[in-house]
Scaffold this motif. Structure first.
Motif, PDB file in Angstrom:
ATOM      1  N   THR A 405       0.860  -1.048   0.074  1.00  0.00           N
ATOM      2  CA  THR A 405      -0.238   0.298   0.253  1.00  0.00           C
ATOM      3  C   THR A 405       0.659   1.196   0.219  1.00  0.00           C
ATOM      4  O   THR A 405       0.874   2.836  -0.617  1.00  0.00           O
ATOM      5  CB  THR A 405      -0.887  -0.022   0.674  1.00  0.00           C
ATOM      6  N   GLN A 609      -8.090  -9.899   1.842  1.00  0.00           N
ATOM      7  CA  GLN A 609      -7.593  -8.691   0.786  1.00  0.00           C
ATOM      8  C   GLN A 609      -8.408  -7.462   1.650  1.00  0.00           C
ATOM      9  O   GLN A 609      -9.293  -7.435   2.747  1.00  0.00           O
ATOM     10  CB  GLN A 609      -8.409  -8.757  -0.122  1.00  0.00           C
ATOM     11  N   GLN A 610      -7.264  -6.439   1.799  1.00  0.00           N
ATOM     12  CA  GLN A 610      -7.888  -5.019   2.204  1.00  0.00           C
ATOM     13  C   GLN A 610      -8.317  -5.340   3.737  1.00  0.00           C
ATOM     14  O   GLN A 610      -9.019  -5.025   3.644  1.00  0.00           O
ATOM     15  CB  GLN A 610      -9.340  -4.041   1.843  1.00  0.00           C
ATOM     16  N   ARG A 613      -7.638  -0.176   6.825  1.00  0.00           N
ATOM     17  CA  ARG A 613      -8.502   0.926   6.009  1.00  0.00           C
ATOM     18  C   ARG A 613      -8.195   1.972   5.135  1.00  0.00           C
ATOM     19  O   ARG A 613      -8.142   2.469   4.768  1.00  0.00           O
ATOM     20  CB  ARG A 613      -8.817   1.430   7.516  1.00  0.00           C
ATOM     21  N   THR A 615      -5.770   1.157   2.434  1.00  0.00           N
ATOM     22  CA  THR A 615      -5.873   1.139   1.459  1.00  0.00           C
ATOM     23  C   THR A 615      -6.623   1.281   0.676  1.00  0.00           C
ATOM     24  O   THR A 615      -7.871   0.838   0.863  1.00  0.00           O
ATOM     25  CB  THR A 615      -5.836  -0.705   1.499  1.00  0.00           C
ATOM     26  N   PRO A 616      -6.239   1.208  -0.570  1.00  0.00           N
ATOM     27  CA  PRO A 616      -7.557   1.673  -1.863  1.00  0.00           C
ATOM     28  C   PRO A 616      -8.486   1.113  -1.970  1.00  0.00           C
ATOM     29  O   PRO A 616      -8.311  -0.491  -2.010  1.00  0.00           O
ATOM     30  CB  PRO A 616      -6.451   2.241  -2.886  1.00  0.00           C
ATOM     31  N   ASP A 617      -9.649   1.483  -2.730  1.00  0.00           N
ATOM     32  CA  ASP A 617     -10.463   0.025  -3.060  1.00  0.00           C
ATOM     33  C   ASP A 617     -10.253   0.097  -4.690  1.00  0.00           C
ATOM     34  O   ASP A 617      -9.215   0.941  -5.275  1.00  0.00           O
ATOM     35  CB  ASP A 617     -11.681   1.512  -3.277  1.00  0.00           C
ATOM     36  N   CYS A 618     -10.082  -1.383  -4.459  1.00  0.00           N
ATOM     37  CA  CYS A 618      -9.267  -2.141  -4.956  1.00  0.00           C
ATOM     38  C   CYS A 618     -10.370  -2.144  -6.826  1.00  0.00           C
ATOM     39  O   CYS A 618      -9.965  -2.471  -7.418  1.00  0.00           O
ATOM     40  CB  CYS A 618     -10.179  -3.777  -4.748  1.00  0.00           C
ATOM     41  N   ASN A 619     -11.897  -1.653  -6.691  1.00  0.00           N
ATOM     42  CA  ASN A 619     -12.663  -1.631  -7.977  1.00  0.00           C
ATOM     43  C   ASN A 619     -12.072   0.021  -8.657  1.00  0.00           C
ATOM     44  O   ASN A 619     -12.554  -0.052  -9.327  1.00  0.00           O
ATOM     45  CB  ASN A 619     -13.858  -1.497  -7.513  1.00  0.00           C
ATOM     46  N   ALA A 620     -11.588   0.406  -7.660  1.00  0.00           N
ATOM     47  CA  ALA A 620     -11.473   2.106  -8.755  1.00  0.00           C
ATOM     48  C   ALA A 620     -10.051   1.605  -9.586  1.00  0.00           C
ATOM     49  O   ALA A 620      -9.421   0.617  -9.191  1.00  0.00           O
ATOM     50  CB  ALA A 620     -10.816   2.617  -7.229  1.00  0.00           C
ATOM     51  N   GLY A 649     -11.978  -7.036  -4.850  1.00  0.00           N
ATOM     52  CA  GLY A 649     -13.239  -6.195  -5.153  1.00  0.00           C
ATOM     53  C   GLY A 649     -14.556  -7.313  -6.177  1.00  0.00           C
ATOM     54  O   GLY A 649     -14.198  -8.762  -6.103  1.00  0.00           O
ATOM     55  N   ASP A 650     -14.990  -6.630  -7.365  1.00  0.00           N
ATOM     56  CA  ASP A 650     -15.859  -6.955  -7.199  1.00  0.00           C
ATOM     57  C   ASP A 650     -15.998  -7.931  -9.298  1.00  0.00           C
ATOM     58  O   ASP A 650     -16.706  -8.240  -8.985  1.00  0.00           O
ATOM     59  CB  ASP A 650     -17.176  -5.707  -7.567  1.00  0.00           C
TER      60      ASP A 650
END
Length: 689
Positions: A405, A609-610, A613, A615-620, A649-650
């Motif tokens: 991160t 994963q993550q 707090r 850690t950036p959003d994996c979906n970005a 993420g998604d």
């Protein structure tokens, strides 16, 4: 008030009045503080013993659970320190004997196509009843008695009998690996990547030592046990004749790291002569010096190969050749190091090749006994090899996530890929890295050569496939109104049935860190419900509506099992404890032996994963190529598969699939294709819903 009056009346009358008042106030204040501390601890433990929140949705919590969550936050504090909640965590409960026996019998029933006609299954059921009414209650009382005085009735037995008494080589069989970023690499310079990585891991250690690291908290409310974090650094597994020892070195003996290059080990102090941490730029200089020195004094040393052989053999060799002289001094330096860093001379173009190398190395240079070793490749890529006995993957993943991160969120490298200098920091004089020496006699050289041959043969037998499923991720799975983990487990069952034509006893690791000193519990993913779903998928006569209903039923059953395991209601660790008690009392039980000796043909684990707090959003979109694919492990049985997976993420899922090439019935690449095929078939169920 009465307490203060009592103190005042019993103080010696010769003491001046004002001094008596001061002493009484101090005594009263201290007593009140101690009482308040223990009252807070007791209240928090009582609150954390409630686990009903886990069976409620995050956005559909009852008013009573919401009130409970508010009380937990008030009592625990808004900014708890790393270990501040440890003494308030509840103790691991001993499950009911009847419940565990019933759950075990139910868990193995799907292995038999017609259990009512199977002699083996009927024998196990009969043995279970004999145990329930005979020896079982006596052993159960022993576990309950131990739970009254031990912080965790299972922990010491688990460390000793599951890990430290294992005599098989720990490379592949016990250790595991972690990768770095999936598609992105912050720099292609090995020296700079290693320097910054070492700096970040040492920074993580300083935060742990000062208890400044934010503890892991579920739903921003429930703290997890952080005891395993105490063994991340300065810890080594020492081989023994019958049982190994997990040794933690104090800070007074562990003030250095070990850097390895071409089989040569260097001792590098972690501070300068004023006690200041080494900066990334300073570490770059140190590493550059090591590479130049190793290339100049190259000597093919493969002493680390000894850590990859049978543990009893390694213990005997260690006692014979490493108990005195320069070998003892060098060995102590390696074992007492904060951690190891390896400057490898290889690079790999695929995840599978890199992961396989991280798991077992070249059979010569990885010191598998160390709590963890950082490996840096010539193209700037890196990874970690982790010894398993001291702690589980989520703990090491947290440490790795901290480093990765930082690389994503902060400008740690300049446009040339070198480490950015730290501002307002003046490095004092420092020690030159010390090249460590060995005394390799002809006899020891012969032993090392045999160890290298043994290791490389085992390495060649391992098949590993690391694949990325990009057709969909947990985003679509959530629209199916099922748990993503349960959905993936059903896909694994379907893929395995296609691969082998039968069902297998399946292990999925679940954590028990809601309890003090908790580690893991087993979730048996093969259930009657998942069998019904798989058979429906293979039956052309079933409609999609029927298959969807069976899938949701199987996922619901799996989710209940997972929640129960986290809440201390699993039965596998209970059966293990009963077995240890049975052997300790000199008894023998066919039922317990049968329950523990069944092979885990399909061993699985989801990696977190993550956890942080920050850690950036994996979906970005900016971070999707920077997520970590996680790590993996070897197969638990020679004729089975080891499958770990990461759900970042998604939109994607990473899988690490291992097996043995020597087994004609398993093939990691084939299993990966069948798994992706199963995912596609399961998605098609909902396309016509």
């Amino acid at each position: 008030m009465l307490f203060l009056i009592f103190l005042y009346s019993h103080f010696h009358t010769d003491i001046p009045h004002y001094l008596r008042v001061v002493l009484i106030s101090a005594s009263g204040g201290l007593t009140f503080f101690v009482m308040l501390m223990y009252t807070r601890r007791w209240i928090l433990r009582l609150l954390l013993s409630y686990h009903g929140w886990m069976y409620e949705g995050l956005h559909t919590m009852s008013w009573s659970t919401t009130l409970w969550a508010v009380m937990v936050r008030l009592v625990s504090g808004y900014h708890p320190t790393t270990y501040s909640c440890q003494n308030s965590l509840p103790f691991l409960p001993v499950p009911s004997l009847d419940t565990s026996i019933n759950q075990f019998v139910r868990s193995i029933e799907p292995l038999y196509e017609k259990p009512e006609e199977s002699e083996e299954f009927q024998k196990i059921k009969n043995d279970a009843e004999v145990f329930r009414t005979g020896l079982g209650p006596k052993l159960q009382r022993m576990l309950v008695l131990k739970s009254w005085w031990a912080q965790n009735w299972l922990a010491d037995w688990w460390y000793k009998y599951v890990y430290l008494m294992g005599r098989n080589p720990i490379a592949i069989n016990s250790n595991y690996y972690c990768l770095d970023h999936s598609h992105w690499c912050p720099t292609n310079l090995q020296i700079s990547r290693a320097a910054n990585g070492i700096y970040q891991f040492l920074k993580f250690k300083r935060q742990l030592d000062r208890e400044e690291l934010e503890p892991l908290i579920i739903r921003n409310t429930v703290p997890l046990c952080m005891a395993q974090y105490e063994r991340i650094f300065s810890c080594t597994r020492i081989p023994g004749e019958d049982v190994d020892e997990l040794k933690q070195y104090p800070a007074s003996q562990s003030k250095h790291i070990i850097v390895m290059r071409k089989g040569i080990y260097y001792q590098v102090q972690i501070t300068d002569l004023k006690g200041q941490p080494l900066t990334p730029q300073t570490l770059e200089s140190q590493i550059s010096w090591i590479i130049a020195d190793a290339d100049e004094h190259f000597e093919a040393r493969s002493v680390a190969a000894l850590t990859g052989i049978n543990r009893t053999e390694w213990a005997a060799i260690r006692d014979k050749y490493f108990s005195s002289g320069v070998n003892q001094e060098t060995l102590h330096a390696l074992e007492s190091a904060v951690f190891h860093a390896i400057l490898d001379t290889n690079s790999f173009s695929t995840w599978s090749e890199r992961g396989k190398y991280l798991l077992h190395g070249d059979g010569r240079t990885q010191w598998f006994d160390k709590s963890f070793s950082l490996l840096y490749f010539t193209d700037g890529r890196c990874g970690i090899n982790v010894e398993h006995s001291w702690g589980d993957a989520p703990v090491m993943a947290h440490c790795s996530e901290y480093n990765l991160t930082k690389e994503v969120m902060e400008p740690l490298y300049d446009e040339k890929g070198r480490c950015v200098p730290l501002t307002r920091y003046k490095q004092a004089a420092l020690s030159t890295p010390q090249r460590l020496l060995w005394d390799i006699t002809p006899d020891l050289g012969s032993v090392i050569y045999k160890s290298v041959t043994f290791n490389q043969k085992n390495n060649e037998d391992l098949s590993l496939q690391i694949v990325e499923h990009t057709a969909y991720g947990k985003g679509f799975i959530k629209t199916c109104k099922v748990s993503p983990d349960a959905y993936i487990q059903c896909a694994l069952q379907l893929a395995y049935f296609k691969d082998s034509g039968k069902f297998a006893l399946t292990y999925e690791a679940s954590m028990t860190r809601l309890f003090l000193l908790g580690r893991t519990e087993t979730v048996r993913s093969l259930t009657s419900e998942s069998v019904d779903f798989v058979r429906a998928m293979r039956n052309d006569g079933c409609s999609n509506a029927e298959r969807i209903a069976l899938l949701k039923k199987a996922c619901s059953r799996h989710q209940d099992l997972y929640r129960d395991a986290m809440n201390g209601k699993g039965f596998d660790r209970h059966m293990f404890g009963l077995f240890v008690a049975c052997r300790g009392l000199g008894h023998d039980s066919e039922f317990l032996k049968d329950s523990l000796m069944m092979p885990w043909t399909l061993s699985t684990s989801q990696q977190p994963q993550q956890q942080m707090r920050s850690t950036p959003d994996c979906n970005a979109p900016a971070f999707m190529d920077k997520v970590c694919p996680g790590g993996g492990f070897g197969p638990v049985t020679d004729n089975g598969y080891g499958v770990s997976y990461m759900v970042p993420g998604d939109y994607k899922i990473f899988f690490h699939i291992s097996s043995k090439r020597s087994c004609p019935k398993t093939d990691s690449e084939r299993f990966a294709k069948l798994l992706f095929e199963s995912f596609a078939e399961m998605r098609s169920l909902f396309s016509t819903e």
